[in-house]
Design a protein around this motif. Sequence first.
Motif, PDB file in Angstrom:
ATOM      1  N   THR A 224      -1.579  21.083  25.267  1.00 32.89           N
ATOM      2  CA  THR A 224      -0.545  20.025  25.487  1.00 32.89           C
ATOM      3  C   THR A 224       0.137  19.995  23.905  1.00 32.89           C
ATOM      4  OG1 THR A 224      -1.917  18.124  25.066  1.00 32.89           O
ATOM      5  CG2 THR A 224      -1.607  18.813  27.483  1.00 32.89           C
ATOM      6  N   PHE A 225      -0.227  20.792  23.226  1.00 27.96           N
ATOM      7  CA  PHE A 225       0.432  20.631  21.679  1.00 27.96           C
ATOM      8  C   PHE A 225       0.639  22.163  21.244  1.00 27.96           C
ATOM      9  CE2 PHE A 225      -3.999  21.976  20.903  1.00 27.96           C
ATOM     10  CZ  PHE A 225      -4.813  20.719  21.480  1.00 27.96           C
ATOM     11  N   SER A 226       1.701  22.114  20.314  1.00 25.51           N
ATOM     12  CA  SER A 226       1.998  23.194  19.666  1.00 25.51           C
ATOM     13  C   SER A 226       0.980  23.829  18.746  1.00 25.51           C
ATOM     14  CB  SER A 226       3.292  23.047  19.147  1.00 25.51           C
ATOM     15  OG  SER A 226       3.233  22.240  18.019  1.00 25.51           O
ATOM     16  N   THR A 227       1.317  25.065  18.213  1.00 33.42           N
ATOM     17  CA  THR A 227       0.365  25.462  17.078  1.00 33.42           C
ATOM     18  C   THR A 227       0.448  24.720  15.710  1.00 33.42           C
ATOM     19  OG1 THR A 227       1.923  27.020  16.460  1.00 33.42           O
ATOM     20  CG2 THR A 227       0.049  27.903  17.957  1.00 33.42           C
ATOM     21  N   GLU A 228       1.837  24.339  15.298  1.00 30.40           N
ATOM     22  CA  GLU A 228       2.081  23.099  14.335  1.00 30.40           C
ATOM     23  C   GLU A 228       1.180  21.996  14.610  1.00 30.40           C
ATOM     24  OE1 GLU A 228       4.387  24.727  15.972  1.00 30.40           O
ATOM     25  OE2 GLU A 228       5.143  26.382  14.597  1.00 30.40           O
ATOM     26  N   GLY A 235      -6.490  21.421  12.383  1.00 30.90           N
ATOM     27  CA  GLY A 235      -6.705  22.379  11.590  1.00 30.90           C
ATOM     28  C   GLY A 235      -7.004  22.014  10.060  1.00 30.90           C
ATOM     29  N   LEU A 236      -7.296  23.023   9.201  1.00 30.10           N
ATOM     30  CA  LEU A 236      -7.841  22.934   7.937  1.00 30.10           C
ATOM     31  C   LEU A 236      -6.549  23.061   6.897  1.00 30.10           C
ATOM     32  CD1 LEU A 236     -10.024  22.293   5.776  1.00 30.10           C
ATOM     33  CD2 LEU A 236     -10.506  24.720   5.453  1.00 30.10           C
ATOM     34  N   THR A 237      -5.975  22.015   6.596  1.00 36.49           N
ATOM     35  CA  THR A 237      -4.739  22.153   5.816  1.00 36.49           C
ATOM     36  C   THR A 237      -5.149  22.052   4.322  1.00 36.49           C
ATOM     37  OG1 THR A 237      -4.810  19.521   5.703  1.00 36.49           O
ATOM     38  CG2 THR A 237      -3.492  20.639   7.364  1.00 36.49           C
ATOM     39  N   VAL A 238      -4.058  22.257   3.678  1.00 34.43           N
ATOM     40  CA  VAL A 238      -4.505  22.308   2.064  1.00 34.43           C
ATOM     41  C   VAL A 238      -4.999  20.980   1.551  1.00 34.43           C
ATOM     42  CG1 VAL A 238      -3.447  22.514  -0.181  1.00 34.43           C
ATOM     43  CG2 VAL A 238      -2.888  24.118   1.711  1.00 34.43           C
ATOM     44  N   GLU A 239      -4.430  19.758   2.149  1.00 34.56           N
ATOM     45  CA  GLU A 239      -5.009  18.674   1.883  1.00 34.56           C
ATOM     46  C   GLU A 239      -6.526  18.292   2.053  1.00 34.56           C
ATOM     47  OE1 GLU A 239      -2.106  19.250   3.308  1.00 34.56           O
ATOM     48  OE2 GLU A 239      -1.214  19.068   1.236  1.00 34.56           O
ATOM     49  N   ARG A 240      -6.821  18.724   3.435  1.00 39.95           N
ATOM     50  CA  ARG A 240      -8.289  18.520   4.042  1.00 39.95           C
ATOM     51  C   ARG A 240      -9.220  19.186   2.997  1.00 39.95           C
ATOM     52  NH1 ARG A 240      -6.072  18.626   9.805  1.00 39.95           N
ATOM     53  NH2 ARG A 240      -5.854  16.432  10.173  1.00 39.95           N
ATOM     54  N   GLY A 259      -2.181  29.576   9.615  1.00 42.00           N
ATOM     55  CA  GLY A 259      -1.432  28.429   9.849  1.00 42.00           C
ATOM     56  C   GLY A 259      -1.707  27.522  10.957  1.00 42.00           C
ATOM     57  N   VAL A 260      -2.924  27.980  11.538  1.00 41.69           N
ATOM     58  CA  VAL A 260      -3.247  27.167  12.914  1.00 41.69           C
ATOM     59  C   VAL A 260      -4.661  26.526  12.664  1.00 41.69           C
ATOM     60  CG1 VAL A 260      -3.304  26.977  15.398  1.00 41.69           C
ATOM     61  CG2 VAL A 260      -1.838  28.715  14.456  1.00 41.69           C
ATOM     62  N   GLU A 261      -5.692  27.421  12.640  1.00 38.21           N
ATOM     63  CA  GLU A 261      -7.022  26.804  12.520  1.00 38.21           C
ATOM     64  C   GLU A 261      -7.165  26.436  10.989  1.00 38.21           C
ATOM     65  OE1 GLU A 261      -6.749  29.767  15.689  1.00 38.21           O
ATOM     66  OE2 GLU A 261      -7.850  30.709  13.854  1.00 38.21           O
ATOM     67  N   ILE A 262      -6.399  27.301  10.173  1.00 32.87           N
ATOM     68  CA  ILE A 262      -6.553  27.341   8.737  1.00 32.87           C
ATOM     69  C   ILE A 262      -5.136  27.633   8.055  1.00 32.87           C
ATOM     70  CG2 ILE A 262      -7.376  29.533   8.588  1.00 32.87           C
ATOM     71  CD1 ILE A 262      -9.127  28.862   6.133  1.00 32.87           C
ATOM     72  N   ASP A 263      -4.951  26.864   6.790  1.00 31.34           N
ATOM     73  CA  ASP A 263      -3.736  27.143   6.252  1.00 31.34           C
ATOM     74  C   ASP A 263      -3.759  28.640   5.669  1.00 31.34           C
ATOM     75  OD1 ASP A 263      -1.201  25.449   4.661  1.00 31.34           O
ATOM     76  OD2 ASP A 263      -1.745  27.240   3.597  1.00 31.34           O
ATOM     77  N   ASP A 264      -2.687  29.243   5.618  1.00 26.90           N
ATOM     78  CA  ASP A 264      -2.358  30.508   5.107  1.00 26.90           C
ATOM     79  C   ASP A 264      -3.131  30.961   3.890  1.00 26.90           C
ATOM     80  OD1 ASP A 264      -1.329  33.194   5.778  1.00 26.90           O
ATOM     81  OD2 ASP A 264       0.099  32.791   4.202  1.00 26.90           O
ATOM     82  N   ARG A 265      -2.872  29.824   2.905  1.00 26.70           N
ATOM     83  CA  ARG A 265      -3.151  29.945   1.568  1.00 26.70           C
ATOM     84  C   ARG A 265      -4.745  29.945   1.413  1.00 26.70           C
ATOM     85  NH1 ARG A 265       0.964  25.383   0.151  1.00 26.70           N
ATOM     86  NH2 ARG A 265       0.643  25.121   2.496  1.00 26.70           N
ATOM     87  N   LEU A 266      -5.458  29.250   2.412  1.00 24.60           N
ATOM     88  CA  LEU A 266      -6.783  29.111   2.342  1.00 24.60           C
ATOM     89  C   LEU A 266      -7.628  30.134   2.998  1.00 24.60           C
ATOM     90  CD1 LEU A 266      -6.878  25.377   3.426  1.00 24.60           C
ATOM     91  CD2 LEU A 266      -6.984  26.281   1.067  1.00 24.60           C
ATOM     92  N   VAL A 267      -6.859  31.086   3.461  1.00 25.42           N
ATOM     93  CA  VAL A 267      -8.027  32.110   4.091  1.00 25.42           C
ATOM     94  C   VAL A 267      -8.781  32.966   2.972  1.00 25.42           C
ATOM     95  CG1 VAL A 267      -7.661  34.279   5.308  1.00 25.42           C
ATOM     96  CG2 VAL A 267      -6.349  32.438   6.128  1.00 25.42           C
ATOM     97  N   GLU A 268      -8.382  33.349   2.002  1.00 22.37           N
ATOM     98  CA  GLU A 268      -8.937  33.862   1.020  1.00 22.37           C
ATOM     99  C   GLU A 268      -9.336  32.986  -0.113  1.00 22.37           C
ATOM    100  OE1 GLU A 268      -8.376  38.251   0.529  1.00 22.37           O
ATOM    101  OE2 GLU A 268      -6.556  37.916   2.178  1.00 22.37           O
TER     102      GLU A 268
END
Lengths: 310, 310, 310
Positions: A224-228, A235-240, A259-268
């Motif tokens: 019932t929610f969007s990926t955002e 998800g794991l945001t930069v702040e978290r 960008g869903v489960e994890i922010d793009d910048r955190l993958v690596e």
Amino acid sequence: MLKNLVSIKDLHKDKILLILMQADYFSKGYRWQPDNQTFIANLFFEPSTRTKSSFEMAERKLGLEVIPFEAGSSSVLKGETLYDTVRTLESLGVDAVVIRHEEDEYYRHLIGKVNIPVINAGDGCGQHPTQSLLDLFTIQQEFGSFEGLKIGIVGDIRHSRVARSDTEALRKLGANVFYSGPKEWFDQDFLYSGEFAAIDDLIPEVDVLMLLRIQHERHNEHTTFSTEEYHELYGLTVEREKRMKPGSIIMHPAPVNRGVEIDDRLVECRRSRIFKQMENGVYVRMAVLKEVLEGRMANEAADQKWQYSL
Amino acid sequence: MLKNLVSIKDLHKDKILLILMQADYFSKGYRWQPDNQTFIANLFFEPSTRTKSSFEMAERKLGLEVIPFEAGSSSVLKGETLYDTVRTLESLGVDAVVIRHEEDEYYRHLIGKVNIPVINAGDGCGQHPTQSLLDLFTIQQEFGSFEGLKIGIVGDIRHSRVARSDTEALRKLGANVFYSGPKEWFDQDFLYSGEFAAIDDLIPEVDVLMLLRIQHERHNEHTTFSTEEYHELYGLTVEREKRMKPGSIIMHPAPVNRGVEIDDRLVECRRSRIFKQMENGVYVRMAVLKEVLEGRMANEAADQKWQYSL
Amino acid sequence: MLKNLVSIKDLHKDKILLILMQADYFSKGYRWQPDNQTFIANLFFEPSTRTKSSFEMAERKLGLEVIPFEAGSSSVLKGETLYDTVRTLESLGVDAVVIRHEEDEYYRHLIGKVNIPVINAGDGCGQHPTQSLLDLFTIQQEFGSFEGLKIGIVGDIRHSRVARSDTEALRKLGANVFYSGPKEWFDQDFLYSGEFAAIDDLIPEVDVLMLLRIQHERHNEHTTFSTEEYHELYGLTVEREKRMKPGSIIMHPAPVNRGVEIDDRLVECRRSRIFKQMENGVYVRMAVLKEVLEGRMANEAADQKWQYSL
């Protein structure tokens, strides 16, 4: 030695540690190959890059002959049962099979009925034991031991083979497992001692944050929610990430929805072991294949002894 | 030595017996590998597990390099002819091709035109010579000789590559062939000396009962009975098996429709050689590949002699 | 040594000549294999027989382990990016990737970001550098040098990876390039010095007549003539072939539309190098793979030196 590997449940704690030790040897360049030409087939009835290629790499490194099997152009299209397919490969001289199949516990049709080892590479919403073993290996590499570690698993707990397999193994080894994600995706029947917690409570506590993939293919209907929104809420945001415990790591079975489960910048990022997990998968699968093939060789030797003693 | 293998018709009785002898050697662990790196491609334009995997096993056991070819992602999609595809593979350095194709006698576009051997793995409703050879090998293993044996073939005679190829070979070797199954599936133009008989008359008489697969994909339109009716009227039921001659065996090219051509409980019964046939297929294909590759090597040597003598 | 091969533009003239020299060695039976077990994956996101099989042959001849990758059953279906797919293969231990992809310059997502070499086997309407190299090798075999040669390229210039890559390379090496075919398929923005000429003016002048494949899959909408008309207006007819210069040759990247770009009877005529090009493709790809793998080995050695010097 191992007769089959279908579920992490079947593995005693000592057996798990033995496999991890052998994976460690392989990661350090240790070599093992069977004495005779040995044949293996990978039967993937669901799409996969990672797991299939990982098994293929492990098999080639052990010098095995990999017999191609394409579910899409096979006799399965003509309605052949899985049992008949595997018995056929056995008759042709294949020494072991690796199977991924959409049916829960498909291996019940095989174990005790075919004479070659079966390695489960994922069954429906059931088990994915080599994924668990590679997760365990990655955690062991990082922390040495499992005793008292806090592991947080976040996402679609109910449908996840990874959550199921990992929980059983981690508890066996003395770790504490916590869950988070959408509450409606956490099954009350998921009868493990792990507690459910809000993501923001979990983040500063865990040594390992294990994010699960949202499997769009499995439950479009009841999201019932969007990926955002998912990213913002669970998800794991930069702040978290900034609030994570010193020395803690991030894991994900991949493929990642960036960008869903994890922010793009955190993958690596520095904490991420996501690509390390993939590397480790090859070593763990080499260890499992070795165990299973040694089991088969011992088995055949036993059969022969029995024949000669008549 | 063999230039190509497209039809059992082309094989002299002595050549057949030679291939069976070599298959027997391979079944007993005899080894043969070409001196140089040798490349082969399996072109399967129809789905197949058994035959394709069987060739692949045979090829690997001979130490050949198998070049993958997926009809579904190939230039055939861009409208390339079979001749151009095979000439391409020849130009790339492939030493022999194995082909299954839905067109009857597709090999007429190739034989005498390309310079590498062609092994037919099934053409339309035509031939399937390595299947025949493995059937012959299985019968020879059991009975030593073919002279005077009674073979009953049951099922869709008209559309069956197996019935066609096996009949020619078996008669050449001195066996008597009988047919049964739905009368409308028995072609009067199927001009062999074999007689048509009712299944219940055939059962107690034959040394070999060879059941054919019902190919749902081929004639849904003119079947007027259900699978249950087929089993009752023409299939090998538990009752019929009890009336079989002592020492007689059951064969089936597989994949089996369990409960249709044969009762589920009989597929692996004492008389059944169904999985043995699959095992034997690998040995027979090793023998054919050896013959064809030796033929090619002799051929190339001859070409060279001719060039130097200019 | 070469870090990647994505475009012929990046290759200095001397580097091109070095690759051709090595291809020549391979064509004469020279052998080179890496010291350690080396893994490669071929990622073909567009259908291909020729290029994929050609790379596969080259790889096997170099003793490489080829890890199968089927775009159709991979995680790309689950929305994985090309970067994540390649990083995954890198993590698994793959040493180099060969990629064909429908996106122009797809490799921009990879170069400088992944740590394994990328060999471009065709990007959208962009480059196809190993095809160029095999074309160059075939011309060099015939004429020894490129200086002053007249090359005519006929067909769909605008959409052709071959026209684009070959033009750049041929001019670098001193040849003169001319174009022909439907004027509307010749792009004014195709900014090369080559002139456009009518096919009948071109025919008696050129040393090499390079016919391009009509790619029905690319522009059905703006073709206003039938295949018969194309053949009559722009194709190599039997009459036109008779007017070709003595010693001149015919080339085509294949697959050929027989009777369209070229008369059926000319495909294997005395002037045709079409199948020779395919053979040469294997040697050229062996040379490129050798360069890239040697580059990687030197690179790794450098990385190690750097680590030890800390």
